[in-house]
Scaffold this motif. Structure first.
Motif, PDB file in Angstrom:
ATOM      1  N   ARG A 103       2.719 -38.381 -31.001  1.00 41.35           N
ATOM      2  CA  ARG A 103       2.390 -37.619 -29.600  1.00 41.35           C
ATOM      3  C   ARG A 103       2.916 -38.642 -28.480  1.00 41.35           C
ATOM      4  NH1 ARG A 103      -3.744 -35.874 -29.378  1.00 41.35           N
ATOM      5  NH2 ARG A 103      -2.877 -34.623 -27.835  1.00 41.35           N
ATOM      6  N   CYS A 124       3.608 -35.940 -21.108  1.00 38.96           N
ATOM      7  CA  CYS A 124       2.547 -36.479 -22.240  1.00 38.96           C
ATOM      8  C   CYS A 124       1.384 -35.703 -22.707  1.00 38.96           C
ATOM      9  CB  CYS A 124       1.945 -37.460 -21.534  1.00 38.96           C
ATOM     10  SG  CYS A 124       3.222 -38.868 -21.015  1.00 38.96           S
ATOM     11  N   ASP A 125       0.924 -35.938 -23.996  1.00 37.20           N
ATOM     12  CA  ASP A 125      -0.215 -35.195 -24.623  1.00 37.20           C
ATOM     13  C   ASP A 125      -1.462 -35.960 -24.024  1.00 37.20           C
ATOM     14  OD1 ASP A 125       1.264 -33.308 -26.154  1.00 37.20           O
ATOM     15  OD2 ASP A 125       1.939 -35.320 -27.341  1.00 37.20           O
ATOM     16  N   GLU A 126      -1.448 -37.192 -23.698  1.00 36.63           N
ATOM     17  CA  GLU A 126      -2.692 -37.971 -23.552  1.00 36.63           C
ATOM     18  C   GLU A 126      -2.204 -39.068 -22.490  1.00 36.63           C
ATOM     19  OE1 GLU A 126      -4.181 -39.641 -27.017  1.00 36.63           O
ATOM     20  OE2 GLU A 126      -2.514 -41.076 -27.251  1.00 36.63           O
ATOM     21  N   VAL A 127      -3.343 -39.732 -21.835  1.00 36.13           N
ATOM     22  CA  VAL A 127      -3.084 -40.691 -20.678  1.00 36.13           C
ATOM     23  C   VAL A 127      -3.910 -41.713 -20.787  1.00 36.13           C
ATOM     24  CG1 VAL A 127      -2.677 -41.549 -18.589  1.00 36.13           C
ATOM     25  CG2 VAL A 127      -1.702 -39.416 -19.203  1.00 36.13           C
ATOM     26  N   VAL A 128      -3.635 -42.973 -21.010  1.00 33.04           N
ATOM     27  CA  VAL A 128      -4.679 -43.986 -21.036  1.00 33.04           C
ATOM     28  C   VAL A 128      -4.653 -45.080 -20.077  1.00 33.04           C
ATOM     29  CG1 VAL A 128      -4.861 -43.707 -23.892  1.00 33.04           C
ATOM     30  CG2 VAL A 128      -3.252 -45.394 -22.767  1.00 33.04           C
ATOM     31  N   ARG A 168       2.443 -40.600 -25.126  1.00 27.61           N
ATOM     32  CA  ARG A 168       1.283 -40.989 -24.400  1.00 27.61           C
ATOM     33  C   ARG A 168       1.709 -41.836 -23.120  1.00 27.61           C
ATOM     34  NH1 ARG A 168      -2.342 -45.662 -27.179  1.00 27.61           N
ATOM     35  NH2 ARG A 168      -3.600 -43.682 -27.872  1.00 27.61           N
ATOM     36  N   GLU A 200       5.995 -42.815 -27.193  1.00 24.59           N
ATOM     37  CA  GLU A 200       5.561 -41.915 -28.232  1.00 24.59           C
ATOM     38  C   GLU A 200       4.575 -42.838 -29.090  1.00 24.59           C
ATOM     39  OE1 GLU A 200       6.938 -39.720 -32.511  1.00 24.59           O
ATOM     40  OE2 GLU A 200       8.469 -40.204 -30.887  1.00 24.59           O
ATOM     41  N   HIS A 201       3.418 -42.467 -29.414  1.00 24.90           N
ATOM     42  CA  HIS A 201       2.358 -43.044 -29.971  1.00 24.90           C
ATOM     43  C   HIS A 201       1.650 -42.254 -30.999  1.00 24.90           C
ATOM     44  CE1 HIS A 201      -0.794 -45.887 -30.769  1.00 24.90           C
ATOM     45  NE2 HIS A 201      -1.874 -45.102 -30.501  1.00 24.90           N
ATOM     46  N   TYR A 227       0.792 -44.447 -20.187  1.00 25.53           N
ATOM     47  CA  TYR A 227      -0.172 -45.462 -20.090  1.00 25.53           C
ATOM     48  C   TYR A 227      -0.178 -46.214 -18.681  1.00 25.53           C
ATOM     49  CZ  TYR A 227      -0.881 -50.638 -21.149  1.00 25.53           C
ATOM     50  OH  TYR A 227      -1.387 -52.017 -21.226  1.00 25.53           O
TER      51      TYR A 227
END
Length: 81
Positions: free
Chosen positions: A37, A72-76, A39, A33-34, A41
């Motif tokens: 949201r 996930c809502d986003e991937v970095v 995330r 969680e970040h 990684y």
């Protein structure tokens, strides 16, 4: 030690690539969680020099991203040059 942390906590996000039984690539990821949201990684992608430019790294990344997108809502991706 560092990568054991990823493998023990997110084994579904740590994938290997083999060619003719030989390990030639790896991707190591996590989810957390970040800022409210979830995330994904990508911590590391590595491919043997002899097997680069064959799409192995891209295939590993696409597979990991597909798995992370389920939760996930986003991937970095953290990158170093």
């Amino acid at each position: 030690f560092t990568f054991r942390y990823f493998i023990n906590n997110w084994p579904q996000l740590c994938q290997l690539a083999k060619v003719d039984g030989k390990l030639v690539g790896v991707i190591v990821c996590r989810m957390e969680e970040h800022r409210g949201r979830m995330r994904g990684y990508i911590a590391m992608v590595a491919v043997e020099k002899t097997h680069r430019k064959l799409g192995i790294g891209s295939t590993l990344a696409k597979s990991a991203i597909k798995t992370m997108r389920e939760s996930c809502d986003e991937v970095v991706l953290e990158a170093e040059v």
